[in-house]
Design a protein around this motif. Structure first.
Motif, PDB file in Angstrom:
ATOM      1  N   GLY A 124      -2.909   3.440   2.923  1.00 26.42           N
ATOM      2  CA  GLY A 124      -3.490   2.487   2.441  1.00 26.42           C
ATOM      3  C   GLY A 124      -4.715   2.697   1.730  1.00 26.42           C
ATOM      4  N   PHE A 125      -5.822   2.183   1.677  1.00 28.42           N
ATOM      5  CA  PHE A 125      -7.142   2.448   0.753  1.00 28.42           C
ATOM      6  C   PHE A 125      -7.758   3.590   1.227  1.00 28.42           C
ATOM      7  CE2 PHE A 125     -11.546   1.857  -0.323  1.00 28.42           C
ATOM      8  CZ  PHE A 125     -11.332   1.537  -1.538  1.00 28.42           C
ATOM      9  N   LYS A 147       0.872  -1.205   0.006  1.00 27.54           N
ATOM     10  CA  LYS A 147      -0.006   0.067   0.063  1.00 27.54           C
ATOM     11  C   LYS A 147       0.850   1.275  -0.080  1.00 27.54           C
ATOM     12  CE  LYS A 147      -3.518  -2.589   2.515  1.00 27.54           C
ATOM     13  NZ  LYS A 147      -4.151  -2.596   3.951  1.00 27.54           N
ATOM     14  N   TYR A 176       1.686   4.721   1.735  1.00 28.83           N
ATOM     15  CA  TYR A 176       1.613   5.478   3.050  1.00 28.83           C
ATOM     16  C   TYR A 176       2.217   7.038   3.115  1.00 28.83           C
ATOM     17  CZ  TYR A 176      -0.229   1.295   5.292  1.00 28.83           C
ATOM     18  OH  TYR A 176      -0.917   0.108   5.449  1.00 28.83           O
TER      19      TYR A 176
END
Length: 119
Positions: free
Chosen positions: A99-100, A78, A80
């Motif tokens: 992240g998402f 991911k 960050y």
């Protein structure tokens, strides 16, 4: 005029030193932990994890000075934003947001200063 210039330079020196320290810390961190920060890495950083409630308590009870913020760090598949803080006791803490849609937040610490030096 000369005295004013001298005083101004003396006031700016700590700011310049802090900026250099932040750059050095960020570079040292990137070099030492680059194996953890690749786009294909799934290995977690070797630091103690903090629970969100512990992080909030730490922020309320300690003076944390931001050392650096580094956006767009690939970590654990991911992206960050890493922010490293130094506490008044000399330990460091890492806040990783991302992240998402920025929904993930990971906290690490205390991190000994020796772990942030190049190998």
């Amino acid at each position: 005029m000369r005295r004013l210039l001298s005083v101004t330079l003396l006031c700016l020196l700590p700011c310049l030193a802090a900026a250099d320290e932040a750059t050095d810390m960020r570079q040292n961190f990137d070099l030492r932990y680059k194996a953890f920060l690749g786009a294909d890495s799934q290995v977690l950083l070797p630091f103690a994890r903090l629970e969100p409630q512990d992080w909030k308590t730490l922020q309320q009870n300690r003076h944390l000075q931001r050392v650096f913020t580094e956006p767009d760090v690939f970590y654990n598949n991911k992206t960050y934003s890493f922010t490293l803080y130094r506490a008044d006791d000399g330990n460091y803490y890492l806040d990783a947001k991302g992240g998402f849609w920025g929904m993930d937040q990971l906290f690490y610490g205390p991190i000994d200063a020796g772990l942030l030096q190049p190998l």
